[in-house]
Design a protein around this motif. Structure first.
Motif, PDB file in Angstrom:
ATOM      1  N   THR A  28      24.242 -10.782 -85.082  1.00  0.00           N
ATOM      2  CA  THR A  28      24.611 -11.690 -83.566  1.00  0.00           C
ATOM      3  C   THR A  28      25.340 -12.852 -84.131  1.00  0.00           C
ATOM      4  OG1 THR A  28      22.522 -10.794 -82.559  1.00  0.00           O
ATOM      5  CG2 THR A  28      23.426 -12.798 -81.983  1.00  0.00           C
ATOM      6  N   ALA A  29      24.795 -13.493 -85.055  1.00  0.00           N
ATOM      7  CA  ALA A  29      25.262 -14.662 -85.352  1.00  0.00           C
ATOM      8  C   ALA A  29      26.760 -14.564 -86.010  1.00  0.00           C
ATOM      9  CB  ALA A  29      24.730 -15.340 -86.661  1.00  0.00           C
ATOM     10  N   ALA A  30      26.955 -13.345 -86.568  1.00  0.00           N
ATOM     11  CA  ALA A  30      28.343 -13.245 -87.166  1.00  0.00           C
ATOM     12  C   ALA A  30      29.411 -12.852 -85.945  1.00  0.00           C
ATOM     13  CB  ALA A  30      28.168 -11.946 -88.266  1.00  0.00           C
ATOM     14  N   LEU A  31      28.939 -11.977 -85.008  1.00  0.00           N
ATOM     15  CA  LEU A  31      29.627 -11.415 -83.960  1.00  0.00           C
ATOM     16  C   LEU A  31      30.062 -12.585 -83.272  1.00  0.00           C
ATOM     17  CD1 LEU A  31      31.549  -9.684 -82.348  1.00  0.00           C
ATOM     18  CD2 LEU A  31      28.992  -9.000 -81.029  1.00  0.00           C
ATOM     19  N   VAL A  32      29.172 -13.661 -82.985  1.00  0.00           N
ATOM     20  CA  VAL A  32      29.278 -14.959 -82.208  1.00  0.00           C
ATOM     21  C   VAL A  32      30.468 -15.826 -83.002  1.00  0.00           C
ATOM     22  CG1 VAL A  32      28.686 -17.233 -81.653  1.00  0.00           C
ATOM     23  CG2 VAL A  32      27.266 -15.425 -80.966  1.00  0.00           C
ATOM     24  N   TYR A  67      19.756 -22.240 -85.846  1.00  0.00           N
ATOM     25  CA  TYR A  67      18.364 -22.133 -86.487  1.00  0.00           C
ATOM     26  C   TYR A  67      18.038 -20.790 -86.212  1.00  0.00           C
ATOM     27  CZ  TYR A  67      18.389 -27.048 -86.219  1.00  0.00           C
ATOM     28  OH  TYR A  67      18.818 -28.620 -86.529  1.00  0.00           O
ATOM     29  N   ARG A  68      18.710 -20.031 -85.156  1.00  0.00           N
ATOM     30  CA  ARG A  68      18.245 -18.684 -84.934  1.00  0.00           C
ATOM     31  C   ARG A  68      19.045 -17.524 -85.761  1.00  0.00           C
ATOM     32  NH1 ARG A  68      17.292 -19.129 -78.448  1.00  0.00           N
ATOM     33  NH2 ARG A  68      14.963 -19.601 -78.582  1.00  0.00           N
ATOM     34  N   ALA A  69      20.141 -17.924 -86.383  1.00  0.00           N
ATOM     35  CA  ALA A  69      21.055 -17.096 -86.910  1.00  0.00           C
ATOM     36  C   ALA A  69      20.324 -16.147 -88.215  1.00  0.00           C
ATOM     37  CB  ALA A  69      22.502 -17.892 -87.554  1.00  0.00           C
ATOM     38  N   ALA A  70      19.627 -16.751 -88.839  1.00  0.00           N
ATOM     39  CA  ALA A  70      18.927 -16.043 -90.077  1.00  0.00           C
ATOM     40  C   ALA A  70      18.104 -14.841 -89.555  1.00  0.00           C
ATOM     41  CB  ALA A  70      17.985 -17.010 -90.855  1.00  0.00           C
ATOM     42  N   GLY A 111      18.617 -13.881 -77.691  1.00  0.00           N
ATOM     43  CA  GLY A 111      19.370 -12.703 -78.317  1.00  0.00           C
ATOM     44  C   GLY A 111      18.530 -11.168 -78.438  1.00  0.00           C
ATOM     45  N   PRO A 112      19.093 -10.363 -78.895  1.00  0.00           N
ATOM     46  CA  PRO A 112      20.287 -10.444 -79.822  1.00  0.00           C
ATOM     47  C   PRO A 112      21.799 -10.172 -79.145  1.00  0.00           C
ATOM     48  CG  PRO A 112      19.319  -8.280 -80.083  1.00  0.00           C
ATOM     49  CD  PRO A 112      18.424  -9.132 -79.041  1.00  0.00           C
TER      50      PRO A 112
END
Length: 316
Positions: free
Chosen positions: A244-248, A236-239, A264-265
């Motif tokens: 950060t989401a892409a690196l995870v 839910y926090r990715a957007a 985050g981030p």
């Protein structure tokens, strides 16, 4: 009866922390060997804060500083404030990056106030330190590892029971790596992205992974990749933090147990990162040992629960 204060300065060292660790939302935390050092002494009047390092030139230098606010709250709980304070902060924990900088400041303030009062340890026990720090922070998941060190499980009891925590020793070969971005994040913004409800299947999977994570982190690190799967908050926090989401995702695709650190981030990796892995421009990677001592006052450990492991934390 009024308070008596020690004559000389006292110094506290507080570690960085990473909360959530994937599925352990608002409950699990880990202390990391990256430290802020804060020194304080009682003066005849006024309040001044000197800040060096992270946050220099940005953070308040008066009673609005979070360390002083925590000190004042603790002095009030102990029975009265001194006439004045001089505080010096040497900050190494990045601000607003998901590494517990606010918790480090709060824990430092509570511990400094208690140490500056002649009988502060008798007036406020270790359980009280955790409770006032959690109240000031709003939740205990970061203040618990900062205070106690190691891997912590924290919760808030019913009624007036307040915050409680236990601390466990991570497996010896767990050496986290943090990927810290240039941009900052705000916990309030990250929390605002969370829905009021989640699908039952997602909650059930995440609860199971959180239970597995306790075993994986303390006994069997080979299970950390599946143990860090989360469907409760990170998606839910990715957007709001696409980098950060892409690196995870990239790290997990490479077999690394990676999660968002706190709100985050920053990204936290709990298993070794391949030497040829490139996070991209704008990320500073640092491998940090787990801190196992928590907040320390001038070489003496305070805020641990050797006397009462049930109330305030250390499992014996």
């Amino acid at each position: 009866m009024g308070l008596s204060f020690v004559a000389g300065p006292v110094r506290v060292r507080t570690p960085a922390t990473s909360a959530n660790l994937g599925p352990g939302f608002d409950a699990l935390g880990l202390a990391l060997a990256l430290y802020d050092d804060v020194t304080a002494r009682v003066t005849a009047g006024g309040c001044h804060v000197d800040v060096t390092g992270e946050g220099a030139g940005e953070l308040p230098t008066d009673e609005r500083h979070l360390v002083v606010r925590a000190m004042h709250a603790t002095f009030d709980a102990l029975g009265g404030r001194p006439a004045g304070l001089a505080v010096s902060c040497v900050n190494r924990i990045p601000q607003a990056r998901g590494l517990g900088s606010s918790s480090a400041a709060i824990v430092a303030g509570v511990q400094l106030a208690r140490a500056l009062v002649v009988d502060g340890g008798e007036r406020m026990d270790d359980a009280g330190v955790l409770q006032i720090a959690a109240r000031l922070e709003g939740h205990p998941d970061n203040v618990a590892p900062c205070l106690l060190g190691g891997f912590t499980i924290a919760w808030t009891g019913p009624g007036d029971e307040g915050a409680r925590a236990v601390t466990l020793a991570p497996a010896g070969d767990v050496r986290p790596t943090v990927f810290v971005p240039e941009e900052r994040g705000l916990t309030a913004v990250a929390r605002a992205a969370l829905p009021a409800t989640v699908p039952h299947a997602d909650a059930a999977l995440t609860a199971g992974r959180a239970a597995l994570l306790v075993h994986a982190l303390t006994v069997e690190p080979a299970l950390l990749l599946p143990a860090t799967e989360d469907r409760l908050h990170q998606g839910y926090r990715a957007a709001g933090m696409p980098g950060t989401a892409a690196l995870v995702v990239a790290l997990r695709d490479a077999g690394v147990a990676a999660v968002i650190s706190g709100a985050g981030p920053t990204v936290l990796a709990l298993t070794p990162v391949p030497p040829d892995f490139a996070p991209g421009i704008g990320w500073a990677a640092q491998t940090l040992p787990v801190d196992v001592t928590g907040a320390r006052i001038e070489g003496a450990i305070l805020g641990h629960a050797e006397r009462d492991p049930v109330a305030a934390g250390r499992k014996s």
